[in-house]
Design an enzyme around this catalytic site. Structure first.
Site, mmCIF file in Angstrom:
data_model
loop_
_atom_site.group_PDB
_atom_site.id
_atom_site.type_symbol
_atom_site.label_atom_id
_atom_site.label_comp_id
_atom_site.label_asym_id
_atom_site.label_seq_id
_atom_site.Cartn_x
_atom_site.Cartn_y
_atom_site.Cartn_z
ATOM 1 N N GLY A 193 20.672 57.370 49.259
ATOM 2 C CA GLY A 193 19.622 58.027 48.427
ATOM 3 C C GLY A 193 19.432 59.244 48.848
ATOM 4 O O GLY A 193 19.952 59.882 49.667
ATOM 5 N N GLN A 250 14.207 66.711 49.563
ATOM 6 C CA GLN A 250 15.052 67.113 50.377
ATOM 7 C C GLN A 250 16.216 68.186 49.896
ATOM 8 O O GLN A 250 16.712 68.816 50.711
ATOM 9 C CB GLN A 250 15.992 65.712 50.708
ATOM 10 C CG GLN A 250 15.483 64.498 51.436
ATOM 11 C CD GLN A 250 16.436 63.586 51.476
ATOM 12 O OE1 GLN A 250 16.382 62.613 50.618
ATOM 13 N NE2 GLN A 250 17.320 63.489 52.723
ATOM 14 N N CYS A 310 20.264 59.624 58.004
ATOM 15 C CA CYS A 310 19.450 60.512 56.850
ATOM 16 C C CYS A 310 20.259 61.920 56.840
ATOM 17 O O CYS A 310 20.621 62.363 57.578
ATOM 18 C CB CYS A 310 18.199 60.913 57.244
ATOM 19 S SG CYS A 310 17.181 61.655 55.951
ATOM 20 N N LEU A 311 20.495 62.132 55.586
ATOM 21 C CA LEU A 311 21.393 63.414 55.277
ATOM 22 C C LEU A 311 20.259 64.689 55.660
ATOM 23 O O LEU A 311 20.974 65.919 55.850
ATOM 24 C CB LEU A 311 21.413 63.724 53.715
ATOM 25 C CG LEU A 311 22.367 62.731 53.144
ATOM 26 C CD1 LEU A 311 22.306 62.736 51.607
ATOM 27 C CD2 LEU A 311 23.668 62.478 53.644
ATOM 28 N N HIS A 326 12.833 54.063 52.755
ATOM 29 C CA HIS A 326 13.445 55.329 53.373
ATOM 30 C C HIS A 326 13.048 56.462 52.328
ATOM 31 O O HIS A 326 12.427 57.572 52.762
ATOM 32 C CB HIS A 326 14.928 55.303 53.773
ATOM 33 C CG HIS A 326 15.240 56.681 54.478
ATOM 34 N ND1 HIS A 326 15.619 56.501 55.714
ATOM 35 C CD2 HIS A 326 15.689 57.809 53.641
ATOM 36 C CE1 HIS A 326 16.279 57.809 55.777
ATOM 37 N NE2 HIS A 326 15.961 58.542 54.760
ATOM 38 N N GLU A 327 13.423 56.689 51.149
ATOM 39 C CA GLU A 327 13.282 57.670 50.126
ATOM 40 C C GLU A 327 11.783 57.766 49.778
ATOM 41 O O GLU A 327 11.333 59.228 49.737
ATOM 42 C CB GLU A 327 14.152 57.439 48.958
ATOM 43 C CG GLU A 327 15.620 57.198 49.438
ATOM 44 C CD GLU A 327 16.265 58.457 50.120
ATOM 45 O OE1 GLU A 327 15.747 59.502 49.974
ATOM 46 O OE2 GLU A 327 17.179 58.194 50.765
ATOM 47 N N HIS A 355 10.033 60.047 52.251
ATOM 48 C CA HIS A 355 10.251 61.337 52.214
ATOM 49 C C HIS A 355 9.373 62.111 51.241
ATOM 50 O O HIS A 355 8.782 63.231 51.575
ATOM 51 C CB HIS A 355 11.739 61.715 51.668
ATOM 52 C CG HIS A 355 13.084 61.768 52.498
ATOM 53 N ND1 HIS A 355 13.062 62.579 53.408
ATOM 54 C CD2 HIS A 355 13.905 60.963 52.514
ATOM 55 C CE1 HIS A 355 13.924 62.213 54.185
ATOM 56 N NE2 HIS A 355 14.764 61.230 53.616
#
Length: 113
Positions: A4, A9, A46-47, A88-89, A92
């Site tokens: 995701g 981000q 996470c990226l 998670h997303e 953000h």
């Protein structure tokens, strides 16, 4: 290798997330989590925090309301990995990273793992 990505981000200050756990992309615009149930605990990465992972407990089931990429409102029910990814997303979009929820210490991750 992530599943995701949230618009903030990549420097886009919009409430948009895209998730793909292998079933094709799920686009959520202005997502609101309406319901959560159960728990799942497992590794999360996470990226935005490359090379690290940690153990996080998330709901095992969620219902989210959002617009899709065509601006059609819909509700999505999700379990397991998809529920984890949605939570998670959506975090953000609220300025939160998974590292705030890690149980124990962050661990180093290598490409071989």
């Amino acid at each position: 290798e992530g599943v995701g990505l949230a618009a903030p981000q990549v420097g886009i200050l919009k409430r948009i997330v895209v998730i793909d756990i292998g079933d094709g992309p799920l686009v959520l615009v202005n997502p609101v989590i309406l319901k959560t149930e159960g728990e799942q605990t497992g590794p999360e990465a996470c990226l935005s925090v490359p090379g690290k992972q940690g153990t996080v407990t998330r709901p095992n089931y969620v219902v989210v309301r959002a617009m899709d990429e065509h601006m059609v409102e819909r509700e999505v029910e999700a379990e397991e990995l998809l529920a984890r990814a949605i939570c998670h997303e959506c975090d953000h979009l609220e300025g939160k990273l998974y590292v705030e929820f890690v149980e124990g210490e962050l661990e180093d991750v290598t490409d071989e793992e």
